[in-house]
Design an enzyme around this catalytic site. Structure first.
Site, PDB file in Angstrom:
ATOM      1  CB  CYS A   2      -0.955   0.044   1.439  1.00 43.66           C
ATOM      2  SG  CYS A   2      -1.881  -1.465   1.400  1.00 43.66           S
ATOM      3  NE  ARG A  27       4.370   1.596  -1.475  1.00 48.01           N
ATOM      4  CZ  ARG A  27       5.349   0.959  -1.227  1.00 48.01           C
ATOM      5  NH1 ARG A  27       6.631   1.331  -1.969  1.00 48.01           N
ATOM      6  NH2 ARG A  27       5.857   0.213  -0.358  1.00 48.01           N
ATOM      7  CD1 TRP A  75      -2.367  -4.574  -4.920  1.00 48.66           C
ATOM      8  CD2 TRP A  75      -1.800  -5.837  -3.089  1.00 48.66           C
ATOM      9  NE1 TRP A  75      -2.252  -5.847  -5.381  1.00 48.66           N
ATOM     10  CE2 TRP A  75      -1.883  -6.637  -4.329  1.00 48.66           C
ATOM     11  CE3 TRP A  75      -1.680  -6.661  -1.911  1.00 48.66           C
ATOM     12  CZ2 TRP A  75      -1.607  -8.123  -4.194  1.00 48.66           C
ATOM     13  CZ3 TRP A  75      -1.207  -7.837  -2.068  1.00 48.66           C
ATOM     14  CH2 TRP A  75      -1.383  -8.714  -2.929  1.00 48.66           C
ATOM     15  CG  ASN A 101       2.608  -1.119   3.119  1.00 46.49           C
ATOM     16  OD1 ASN A 101       2.296  -2.045   2.555  1.00 46.49           O
ATOM     17  ND2 ASN A 101       3.889  -0.911   2.636  1.00 46.49           N
ATOM     18  N   GLY A 102       1.469  -3.452   5.182  1.00 43.73           N
ATOM     19  CA  GLY A 102       1.856  -4.415   5.782  1.00 43.73           C
ATOM     20  C   GLY A 102       0.849  -5.609   6.135  1.00 43.73           C
ATOM     21  CD  GLU A 491      10.783  -9.608 -17.649  1.00 47.94           C
ATOM     22  OE1 GLU A 491      10.378  -8.561 -17.574  1.00 47.94           O
ATOM     23  OE2 GLU A 491      10.605 -10.370 -16.583  1.00 47.94           O
ATOM     24  CE  LYS A 495       7.895  -6.745 -17.578  1.00 51.09           C
ATOM     25  NZ  LYS A 495       8.152  -7.531 -16.800  1.00 51.09           N
ATOM     26  CD  GLU A 498       4.492  -8.325 -14.828  1.00 54.24           C
ATOM     27  OE1 GLU A 498       4.971  -8.187 -13.746  1.00 54.24           O
ATOM     28  OE2 GLU A 498       4.971  -7.902 -15.680  1.00 54.24           O
ATOM     29  CG  HIS A 514       9.501 -32.936 -23.213  1.00 55.71           C
ATOM     30  ND1 HIS A 514       9.605 -34.285 -23.543  1.00 55.71           N
ATOM     31  CD2 HIS A 514      10.587 -32.704 -23.861  1.00 55.71           C
ATOM     32  CE1 HIS A 514      10.610 -34.620 -23.867  1.00 55.71           C
ATOM     33  NE2 HIS A 514      11.350 -33.560 -24.050  1.00 55.71           N
ATOM     34  CE  LYS A 613       8.213  -0.690 -10.450  1.00 53.19           C
ATOM     35  NZ  LYS A 613       8.605  -1.371 -11.699  1.00 53.19           N
TER      36      LYS A 613
END
Length: 618
Positions: A2, A27, A75, A101-102, A491, A495, A498, A514, A613
């Site tokens: 957050c 965030r 968040w 936050n946490g 990667e 992307k 996301e 496979h 983030k």
């Protein structure tokens, strides 16, 4: 994850806090709220973005006149996104409010105890439990707010960054942290204080900041010097260490780009160059990573390196594994920090742990570092954010100097991490004589050209945008690569997932047969990183296997490639380079491809759903 912003001083708090929340929205953006103290303590909060909060306050003509306040963008962890679960949360007697936050891990036990004492909860959050618990400590032990805050936090299990505002202390804010970041900025004479989860909301107002350390409480009183105490001892005063912010307000602007992500993609020629600056010296023919110089001998004599990271940083770690094993001939293991910390890993005192994190606050990576330190291992950090927790926790390390990265999907931070790992591998290989002096000079001279070659790849922007138009409506995509290109396939797939919400998987090209080959049909794009290297012929065979199943091949190829361009349906060229540098070039078109597909699908590129983030909670 957050975002926290708070202010106390001579100015109006509301515009400072709202602007700060907008800057921290990367965030978390499930809900937002603000508390302002004037004649009374007012709390306003809404579900959704910070703009929703602004609209609500404006529409309802809420009183925002105040010189002290705090805000939060959430968040969700405990409780679904809603205005009720949004922060700030009042104490039950409404004498004070907190933002957090946490995660409070023992909130359930505390909540049951508080319910037995008659407390009635309105939200599903662990934060409201904390607010009520502070109130209970205050009442039961007959303590003032400062002491109750400290005593309550001694009994909290978990991670937190907290700001508390009390209507009975209109000239004071209280803040504390444990395993979640909190930075405090101030100006001359301590007339104005700014508190935030990171420095992005603060840099507009001051360059002077203090990063709170774990289990510290800050008592922030207007016009007075900051007071910091140890949570475990109220008489233990901590002398604050003042830092100077290194980035500018201009770095936080979009600079004419539609999104931060696109801006950050286009910044990579400069961010990679900045990462090299002062470290790669062609005139002297040396690489010098000053941050790890004292541990160079340990690195050279190490029997094993373990790289720990999460998400995109884990992909950078995989490239680091290829680089170090290939050039330095030291065994490397790459671990997800979230798995490493819980699987009772074998850690020896002569092991070197390399921890990689953009934010420097990744909760799982920090916990893995602490575990490795407890076993006597040496910890090297690679991080982007100066003053964050990981650089303070590790024995040594290197900053990437990529500058602020606002887009949730990492781009320039990733290539900066790969740049540091490449510098490290080349430096160690030269010192260990696992490559010749001639080869070393050849490689560092080529390395110096990579930023310009990244710019060449960016010149294909329009072509990649046209390609994205053709594939914006697909449901699935497969990314394939071999050797150094395999982590880039991972990667690239990440992307796309996301930011466009298209299901995508990255695979070693040889593993396609496979399992994933069963998915290939004439509607599924298969993106193949197929540059010239020692396994070029093998990747050609993999492309033939895709084409035999009517798959659509998009190939990332070396400039002037002839064979694969004929086989592929579409191709994007990158400048020729040694295979160890291919990841820095091949990732660029994949970033742009994901970006333009997301834009054309109407997705929020900078703030993709459900993501934040900085992952500061488990």
């Amino acid at each position: 994850m957050c975002g926290i912003v708070a202010y106390i001083g001579d100015k109006q708090a509301y515009p400072i806090i709202i602007k700060g929340l907008h800057r921290l929205e990367y965030r978390g953006y499930d809900s937002a709220g603000i508390a302002l103290l004037s004649e009374k303590l007012n709390v306003y909060k809404t579900k959704g973005r910070v703009s929703n909060l602004e609209d609500y306050i404006k529409k309802e003509n809420k009183d925002v006149f105040s010189n002290i306040g705090m805000g939060h963008t959430r968040w969700a962890t405990h409780g679904e996104p809603s205005s009720t679960n949004a922060h700030p949360h009042f104490s039950q007697n409404q004498e004070f409010a907190i933002i957090h936050n946490g995660i409070i891990e023992n909130y359930s036990t505390l909540k049951e105890s508080l319910i037995d004492k008659g407390y009635v909860f309105k939200s599903d959050t662990d934060t409201e439990v904390l607010a009520f618990f502070i109130e209970e400590v205050m009442k039961s032990k007959n303590l003032n707010i400062e002491d109750a805050f400290r005593v309550a936090l001694k009994n909290i299990v978990g991670a937190y960054a907290i700001v508390l505002i009390s209507k009975n202390k209109p000239d004071t804010l209280y803040a504390a942290r444990k395993a979640s970041p909190l930075v405090i900025g101030f100006d001359k004479g301590y007339k104005n204080y700014y508190i935030a989860s990171d420095a992005t909301p603060i840099v507009e107002h001051t360059k002077k900041v203090i990063y709170l350390k774990d289990e510290e409480i800050a008592i922030i009183k207007k016009g007075e010097e900051l007071k910091i105490i140890d949570i475990n001892n109220k008489n233990s005063f901590v002398k604050p260490i003042i830092k100077e912010l290194e980035f500018t307000l201009e770095a936080l602007a979009k600079g004419g780009f539609e999104h931060f992500m696109l801006k950050e993609i286009f910044e990579q020629p400069h961010s990679v160059r900045d990462c090299m600056r002062g470290r790669l010296n062609l005139d002297k023919g040396v690489i010098a990573l000053g941050g790890i110089s004292n541990y160079e001998e340990k690195l050279l004599n190490a029997k094993r390196l373990i790289i720990i990271a999460c998400g995109t940083s884990w992909h950078a770690g995989l490239i680091g594994e290829y680089l170090i094993e290939n050039l330095v001939r030291i065994p490397v293991e790459v671990e997800y920090a979230s798995e490493f910390r819980y699987r009772n890993p074998i850690i020896n005192e002569d092991d070197i742990i390399i921890a990689i994190s953009q934010s420097g606050e990744t909760a799982d990576t920090l916990a893995a570092i602490e575990l490795a330190k407890s076993k006597g291992a040496t910890i090297i950090g690679i991080c982007n954010v100066v003053g964050s927790s990981i650089p303070r926790t590790t024995h040594a390390g290197s900053y990437t100097h990529a500058g602020p990265e606002i887009g949730v999907a990492s781009t320039k931070a990733f290539t900066a991490q790969v740049t540091i790992l490449t510098l490290l591998a080349l430096q160690l290989a030269y010192k260990k004589n696992t490559i010749t002096k001639t080869k070393f000079f050849e490689l560092i001279n080529e390395f110096d050209t990579i930023p310009d070659k990244i710019q060449e790849v960016l010149n294909f922007n329009d072509k990649i945008e046209e390609l994205a138009e053709k594939f914006k409506d697909v449901s699935n995509a497969l990314y394939l690569g071999r050797g150094y290109n395999y982590p880039i396939a991972l990667e690239g797939a990440l992307k796309l997932k996301e930011i466009s919400y298209i299901h995508a998987e990255g695979y070693p090209a040889a593993e396609m047969k496979h399992g994933p080959i069963a998915l290939i049909d004439d509607k599924m794009p298969v993106i193949v990183i197929a540059t010239h290297n020692g396994i070029y012929e093998k990747i050609k065979s993999n492309i033939r296997e895709v084409k035999a199943r009517k798959g659509i091949v998009i190939a990332i190829v070396s400039e002037n490639d002839k064979d694969i361009k004929k086989m592929a349906d579409y191709s994007i060229e990158i400048p020729p380079c040694n295979e160890i540098f291919v990841p820095l070039l091949a990732t660029i078109p994949l970033q742009l491809f994901a970006y333009y597909i997301a834009v054309k699908r109407g997705c929020d590129v900078d703030k993709p759903r459900n993501l934040a983030k900085s992952v500061t909670v488990e």
